[in-house]
Motif scaffolding. Structure first.
Motif, PDB file in Angstrom:
ATOM      1  N   ASN A 110      12.716 -24.776   5.755  1.00 24.67           N
ATOM      2  CA  ASN A 110      13.339 -23.759   6.614  1.00 24.67           C
ATOM      3  C   ASN A 110      14.595 -23.153   5.991  1.00 24.67           C
ATOM      4  O   ASN A 110      15.293 -22.366   6.622  1.00 24.67           O
ATOM      5  CB  ASN A 110      13.692 -24.358   7.982  1.00 24.67           C
ATOM      6  CG  ASN A 110      12.442 -24.657   8.799  1.00 24.67           C
ATOM      7  OD1 ASN A 110      11.436 -23.963   8.679  1.00 24.67           O
ATOM      8  ND2 ASN A 110      12.511 -25.698   9.636  1.00 24.67           N
ATOM      9  N   GLY A 111      14.872 -23.552   4.740  1.00 26.66           N
ATOM     10  CA  GLY A 111      15.990 -22.945   4.020  1.00 26.66           C
ATOM     11  C   GLY A 111      17.315 -23.605   4.245  1.00 26.66           C
ATOM     12  O   GLY A 111      18.360 -23.049   3.841  1.00 26.66           O
ATOM     13  N   ASN A 112      17.342 -24.762   4.897  1.00 22.98           N
ATOM     14  CA  ASN A 112      18.608 -25.460   5.118  1.00 22.98           C
ATOM     15  C   ASN A 112      19.123 -26.054   3.806  1.00 22.98           C
ATOM     16  O   ASN A 112      18.356 -26.620   3.015  1.00 22.98           O
ATOM     17  CB  ASN A 112      18.430 -26.590   6.139  1.00 22.98           C
ATOM     18  CG  ASN A 112      18.140 -26.047   7.531  1.00 22.98           C
ATOM     19  OD1 ASN A 112      18.940 -25.324   8.101  1.00 22.98           O
ATOM     20  ND2 ASN A 112      16.980 -26.394   8.055  1.00 22.98           N
ATOM     21  N   LYS A 113      20.397 -25.929   3.595  1.00 26.20           N
ATOM     22  CA  LYS A 113      21.012 -26.510   2.410  1.00 26.20           C
ATOM     23  C   LYS A 113      21.241 -28.004   2.634  1.00 26.20           C
ATOM     24  O   LYS A 113      21.812 -28.402   3.644  1.00 26.20           O
ATOM     25  CB  LYS A 113      22.366 -25.829   2.118  1.00 26.20           C
ATOM     26  CG  LYS A 113      22.270 -24.351   1.837  1.00 26.20           C
ATOM     27  CD  LYS A 113      21.577 -24.068   0.512  1.00 26.20           C
ATOM     28  CE  LYS A 113      21.573 -22.579   0.191  1.00 26.20           C
ATOM     29  NZ  LYS A 113      20.899 -22.315  -1.092  1.00 26.20           N
ATOM     30  N   MET A 114      20.766 -28.810   1.688  1.00 30.42           N
ATOM     31  CA  MET A 114      20.927 -30.262   1.812  1.00 30.42           C
ATOM     32  C   MET A 114      21.414 -30.822   0.488  1.00 30.42           C
ATOM     33  O   MET A 114      20.983 -30.379  -0.587  1.00 30.42           O
ATOM     34  CB  MET A 114      19.597 -30.925   2.201  1.00 30.42           C
ATOM     35  CG  MET A 114      19.021 -30.432   3.518  1.00 30.42           C
ATOM     36  SD  MET A 114      17.566 -31.381   4.009  1.00 30.42           S
ATOM     37  CE  MET A 114      18.340 -32.933   4.391  1.00 30.42           C
ATOM     38  N   ASN A 115      22.313 -31.779   0.581  1.00 33.85           N
ATOM     39  CA  ASN A 115      22.883 -32.384  -0.619  1.00 33.85           C
ATOM     40  C   ASN A 115      22.015 -33.570  -1.065  1.00 33.85           C
ATOM     41  O   ASN A 115      22.370 -34.727  -0.880  1.00 33.85           O
ATOM     42  CB  ASN A 115      24.322 -32.828  -0.344  1.00 33.85           C
ATOM     43  CG  ASN A 115      25.010 -33.320  -1.610  1.00 33.85           C
ATOM     44  OD1 ASN A 115      24.638 -32.921  -2.724  1.00 33.85           O
ATOM     45  ND2 ASN A 115      26.003 -34.184  -1.450  1.00 33.85           N
ATOM     46  N   LEU A 116      20.835 -33.252  -1.646  1.00 35.60           N
ATOM     47  CA  LEU A 116      19.907 -34.280  -2.109  1.00 35.60           C
ATOM     48  C   LEU A 116      19.897 -34.311  -3.636  1.00 35.60           C
ATOM     49  O   LEU A 116      19.825 -33.253  -4.278  1.00 35.60           O
ATOM     50  CB  LEU A 116      18.480 -34.005  -1.601  1.00 35.60           C
ATOM     51  CG  LEU A 116      18.310 -33.919  -0.079  1.00 35.60           C
ATOM     52  CD1 LEU A 116      16.844 -33.644   0.261  1.00 35.60           C
ATOM     53  CD2 LEU A 116      18.786 -35.201   0.597  1.00 35.60           C
ATOM     54  N   LYS A 117      19.993 -35.487  -4.206  1.00 39.06           N
ATOM     55  CA  LYS A 117      20.005 -35.615  -5.667  1.00 39.06           C
ATOM     56  C   LYS A 117      18.573 -35.741  -6.204  1.00 39.06           C
ATOM     57  O   LYS A 117      17.980 -36.818  -6.207  1.00 39.06           O
ATOM     58  CB  LYS A 117      20.820 -36.824  -6.086  1.00 39.06           C
ATOM     59  CG  LYS A 117      22.311 -36.668  -5.798  1.00 39.06           C
ATOM     60  CD  LYS A 117      23.107 -37.852  -6.350  1.00 39.06           C
ATOM     61  CE  LYS A 117      24.594 -37.657  -6.126  1.00 39.06           C
ATOM     62  NZ  LYS A 117      25.397 -38.799  -6.656  1.00 39.06           N
ATOM     63  N   PHE A 118      18.013 -34.605  -6.614  1.00 39.57           N
ATOM     64  CA  PHE A 118      16.666 -34.584  -7.178  1.00 39.57           C
ATOM     65  C   PHE A 118      16.694 -35.063  -8.631  1.00 39.57           C
ATOM     66  O   PHE A 118      17.710 -34.968  -9.323  1.00 39.57           O
ATOM     67  CB  PHE A 118      16.071 -33.181  -7.102  1.00 39.57           C
ATOM     68  CG  PHE A 118      15.552 -32.812  -5.733  1.00 39.57           C
ATOM     69  CD1 PHE A 118      14.230 -33.072  -5.398  1.00 39.57           C
ATOM     70  CD2 PHE A 118      16.383 -32.236  -4.792  1.00 39.57           C
ATOM     71  CE1 PHE A 118      13.746 -32.747  -4.144  1.00 39.57           C
ATOM     72  CE2 PHE A 118      15.914 -31.906  -3.530  1.00 39.57           C
ATOM     73  CZ  PHE A 118      14.589 -32.163  -3.198  1.00 39.57           C
ATOM     74  N   SER A 119      15.559 -35.558  -9.087  1.00 41.25           N
ATOM     75  CA  SER A 119      15.435 -36.025 -10.472  1.00 41.25           C
ATOM     76  C   SER A 119      15.437 -34.839 -11.428  1.00 41.25           C
ATOM     77  O   SER A 119      15.370 -33.680 -11.015  1.00 41.25           O
ATOM     78  CB  SER A 119      14.124 -36.802 -10.638  1.00 41.25           C
ATOM     79  OG  SER A 119      13.023 -35.906 -10.531  1.00 41.25           O
ATOM     80  N   ALA A 120      15.504 -35.152 -12.728  1.00 40.10           N
ATOM     81  CA  ALA A 120      15.379 -34.100 -13.744  1.00 40.10           C
ATOM     82  C   ALA A 120      13.980 -33.496 -13.657  1.00 40.10           C
ATOM     83  O   ALA A 120      13.009 -34.199 -13.332  1.00 40.10           O
ATOM     84  CB  ALA A 120      15.611 -34.685 -15.135  1.00 40.10           C
ATOM     85  N   PRO A 121      13.806 -32.208 -13.939  1.00 39.69           N
ATOM     86  CA  PRO A 121      12.495 -31.560 -13.837  1.00 39.69           C
ATOM     87  C   PRO A 121      11.493 -32.159 -14.833  1.00 39.69           C
ATOM     88  O   PRO A 121      11.854 -32.591 -15.923  1.00 39.69           O
ATOM     89  CB  PRO A 121      12.793 -30.095 -14.183  1.00 39.69           C
ATOM     90  CG  PRO A 121      14.261 -29.927 -13.926  1.00 39.69           C
ATOM     91  CD  PRO A 121      14.873 -31.244 -14.271  1.00 39.69           C
ATOM     92  N   LEU A 122      10.225 -32.191 -14.411  1.00 39.78           N
ATOM     93  CA  LEU A 122       9.154 -32.594 -15.315  1.00 39.78           C
ATOM     94  C   LEU A 122       7.916 -31.800 -14.973  1.00 39.78           C
ATOM     95  O   LEU A 122       7.766 -31.302 -13.846  1.00 39.78           O
ATOM     96  CB  LEU A 122       8.861 -34.092 -15.193  1.00 39.78           C
ATOM     97  CG  LEU A 122       8.146 -34.582 -13.920  1.00 39.78           C
ATOM     98  CD1 LEU A 122       7.341 -35.833 -14.242  1.00 39.78           C
ATOM     99  CD2 LEU A 122       9.156 -34.894 -12.827  1.00 39.78           C
ATOM    100  N   ASN A 123       7.002 -31.667 -15.962  1.00 49.03           N
ATOM    101  CA  ASN A 123       5.760 -30.927 -15.760  1.00 49.03           C
ATOM    102  C   ASN A 123       4.636 -31.889 -15.410  1.00 49.03           C
ATOM    103  O   ASN A 123       4.483 -32.942 -16.027  1.00 49.03           O
ATOM    104  CB  ASN A 123       5.377 -30.143 -17.023  1.00 49.03           C
ATOM    105  CG  ASN A 123       6.315 -28.984 -17.283  1.00 49.03           C
ATOM    106  OD1 ASN A 123       7.003 -28.518 -16.373  1.00 49.03           O
ATOM    107  ND2 ASN A 123       6.359 -28.505 -18.508  1.00 49.03           N
ATOM    108  N   VAL A 124       3.851 -31.519 -14.394  1.00 45.50           N
ATOM    109  CA  VAL A 124       2.673 -32.317 -14.040  1.00 45.50           C
ATOM    110  C   VAL A 124       1.458 -31.399 -14.053  1.00 45.50           C
ATOM    111  O   VAL A 124       1.532 -30.228 -13.665  1.00 45.50           O
ATOM    112  CB  VAL A 124       2.821 -32.983 -12.656  1.00 45.50           C
ATOM    113  CG1 VAL A 124       3.926 -33.994 -12.661  1.00 45.50           C
ATOM    114  CG2 VAL A 124       3.036 -31.950 -11.558  1.00 45.50           C
TER     115      VAL A 124
END
Length: 613
Positions: free
Chosen positions: A502-516
């Motif tokens: 829904n476009g809400n800003k959240m302070n979540l620590k995502f991992s480094a990007p990877l290709n699958v």
């Protein structure tokens, strides 16, 4: 990726193998006549299947050990034969002659048809040439008919390329993981919840009937070491089986220049000229043979290994190759050798021949095994008599026959799935009133593979339900906590996922990007989640999806974009081919199912089971 190709290959071949397993060289039940109930196991239209047909099919295909599967294959064969007969299809005399001449057991050492071997085979199988040829004609026609299904499925090249490109997609993702561990401290199942879980899952807490055992097991391998073989017997046996004990093996490397089956004389001459040019280089620099093989050999299986084929004995390679390899000395390089595969340059690396001591040791083992097999039934009969006449103990039999008494040590459960105690006959012998309550030795049980055993029960417990004690309560609480934590993880994950979408800003620590990749075998991403990643709409980036993994973590996937990995195209084109093959076989399977509606099929499973005993 290659696992997926392999799985599709196995699936694609499955239906054809079920029928092809029945295309044996001597499997027609029509050779046997009899009364109105002639003992046939199955009747398909006008054709009958006998136990001999099943035995012959299993001899031809030793990997087929399931008699029911073999019977179904034979039924498929006869369905096709009944249908083919409606169209009066047959094989030509020329096709028949070529097919028979190509059978290896009818060929001499040079690969030529040997009429004497053919006659010996017919005599051994007690059949006429007309009977055998009729069977061969049926086999040829069935193979031709089945081939129609491998050539009739059409898929455009443009579609295949587009499909392969679709499979070659990769999406760039980052992940955020919510672990159930963080909720454990908040969860305290009540006594009512524990009691409810216990009552609803009593089967999980029920211990099966079980025993502790003593037993004597005997087989040919047990008896063999006790058999004495004289030097005279050894010498005579080795002399009679010199060919078997020569056992010379050679280690050779080669460089192969492939000649296609449809090559013209001009093309063949050109390939030979190229091979001769390389042969001059090799003989001028023999130490570089491995380098030349890696560079020039067209044998993918050995070229990467410097052409090395490893050790092999006689009867393994094509005859011209074998003759040349066994005539060389270590380090020597052959001239060009022509086989049906093309032209070879061969280098002999080493020769391995058994010593006299190794030959004698092998001969002794073989003689002991032969005599042990003959002696086994006598020992089993003695074991049966001794344990029957001394029913309360195995000691007398063990002492008389010099066999060890073994103990199960741990409990043996009724219905155990592995080991000698899992054999149906062993379960029946162990868990009966006379053995358990009477305290008597069991009957001697045939465990299969020339192995026998007799059992004595030392301790017995009936099936019991575990009481809800403190130990079991702790186990149930752990189970309930895991289940409740998974529910909480899923709720929190779905809530966060909804807010992100829904476009809400959240302070979540995502991992480094990877290709699958769509077909990637990434062990850290659940297969269902891979599907979700690639079905998520990318009209707005970043896009989000998520779900529980195998460890009940909720993983949120942040999708950053999509690309096409061109390096995967070739592999995925192979996957598409295999998928097309599986479609061909599904059509063939549907066709066989249709035939079952047109031809009456009856079979007697009880007779099949009798044949399995």
């Amino acid at each position: 990726m290659f696992n997926i190709i392999e799985k599709n290959q196995k699936f694609a071949k499955g239906i054809m193998i079920a029928v092809a397993a029945a295309f044996v060289l001597w499997g027609v039940g029509g050779y046997i006549s009899g009364s109105s109930d002639d003992g046939s196991i199955a009747k398909v239209g006008n054709l009958k299947i006998y136990s001999q047909d099943i035995d012959n099919a299993m001899q031809q295909n030793p990997q087929n050990t399931d008699k029911m599967q073999v019977l179904l294959g034979l039924i498929n064969r006869d369905l096709l034969l009944d249908n083919i007969n409606l169209y009066n299809m047959t094989a030509t005399q020329n096709q028949l002659q070529q097919q028979i001449a190509a059978i290896k057991i009818f060929q001499d050492q040079n690969g030529n048809f040997d009429i004497n071997k053919y006659k010996e085979f017919l005599e051994q199988k007690v059949m006429t040439a007309e009977q055998f040829q009729k069977d061969m004609q049926q086999q040829i026609v069935i193979n031709q008919f089945a081939t129609l299904f491998t050539t009739s499925f059409l898929s455009s090249n443009a579609f295949n390329l587009a499909f392969a490109k679709l499979l070659s997609r990769e999406r760039t993702i980052a992940t955020y993981t919510i672990s159930p561990n963080q909720f454990f401290s908040q969860i305290n199942p009540t006594q009512d919840q524990v009691n409810q879980y216990y009552q609803q899952n009593l089967s999980k807490f029920t211990l099966p009937e079980r025993v502790k055992l003593s037993y004597i097991q005997v087989d040919a391998a047990t008896i063999a070491p006790t058999i004495k073989i004289s030097q005279q017997q050894l010498d005579q046996y080795i002399k009679q089986h010199q060919a078997n004990f020569a056992n010379i093996q050679v280690d050779a490397s080669h460089i192969l220049f492939v000649v296609p089956d449809n090559a013209t004389a001009q093309q063949k001459a050109k390939i030979k000229a190229q091979a001769e040019a390389i042969l001059l280089k090799v003989k001028a620099n023999p130490k570089n043979f491995a380098k030349f093989a890696s560079q020039y050999s067209q044998d993918p299986g050995s070229a990467s290994n410097g052409g090395d084929l490893g050790f092999f004995g006689k009867g393994v390679m094509a005859k011209p190759f074998e003759t040349a390899a066994f005539s060389l000395k270590p380090g020597q390089i052959s001239n060009l050798v022509e086989t049906k595969f093309g032209y070879h340059i061969i280098k002999l690396n080493a020769i391995n021949q058994q010593s006299a001591q190794e030959v004698e040791a092998m001969a002794q083992r073989q003689l002991q095994q032969q005599q042990a097999t003959l002696e086994l039934q006598k020992v089993v009969d003695k074991l049966n008599n001794l344990t029957y006449n001394n029913p309360k103990s195995l000691t007398v039999a063990a002492k008389e026959l010099n066999l060890p008494i073994q103990n199960s040590n741990s409990w043996v459960e009724k219905g155990v799935q592995t080991g000698i105690f899992s054999v149906a006959a062993a379960q029946k012998a162990i868990f009966n009133n006379d053995t358990i309550n009477g305290g008597n030795n069991s009957e001697v049980v045939d465990l299969g593979n020339n192995s026998y055993a007799v059992f004595h029960v030392n301790a017995h417990e009936m099936q019991t339900i575990q009481p809800l004690n403190d130990s079991l309560k702790t186990q149930i609480i752990t189970i309930l906590k895991a289940s409740m934590a998974a529910n909480l993880v899923n709720k929190e994950g779905q809530d966060k996922l909804s807010m992100l979408r829904n476009g809400n800003k959240m302070n979540l620590k995502f991992s480094a990007p990877l290709n699958v990749g769509l077909l990637s075998q990434n062990p850290s991403i659940d297969l269902n989640n891979i599907k979700q990643i690639f079905t998520t709409n990318l009209s707005k980036l970043p896009a989000y999806t998520g779900g529980l993994d195998a460890n009940n973590n909720f993983v949120i996937y942040k999708i950053l974009g999509e690309t096409i990995n061109s390096k995967l195209d070739a592999q995925n084109q192979e996957v598409v081919k295999q998928l097309n093959n599986s479609d061909q076989d599904l059509i063939f399977s549907a066709y066989l199912n249709g035939l079952r509606n047109n031809f009456e099929v009856n079979y007697k499973v009880d007779r099949l089971n009798l044949q399995s005993k």
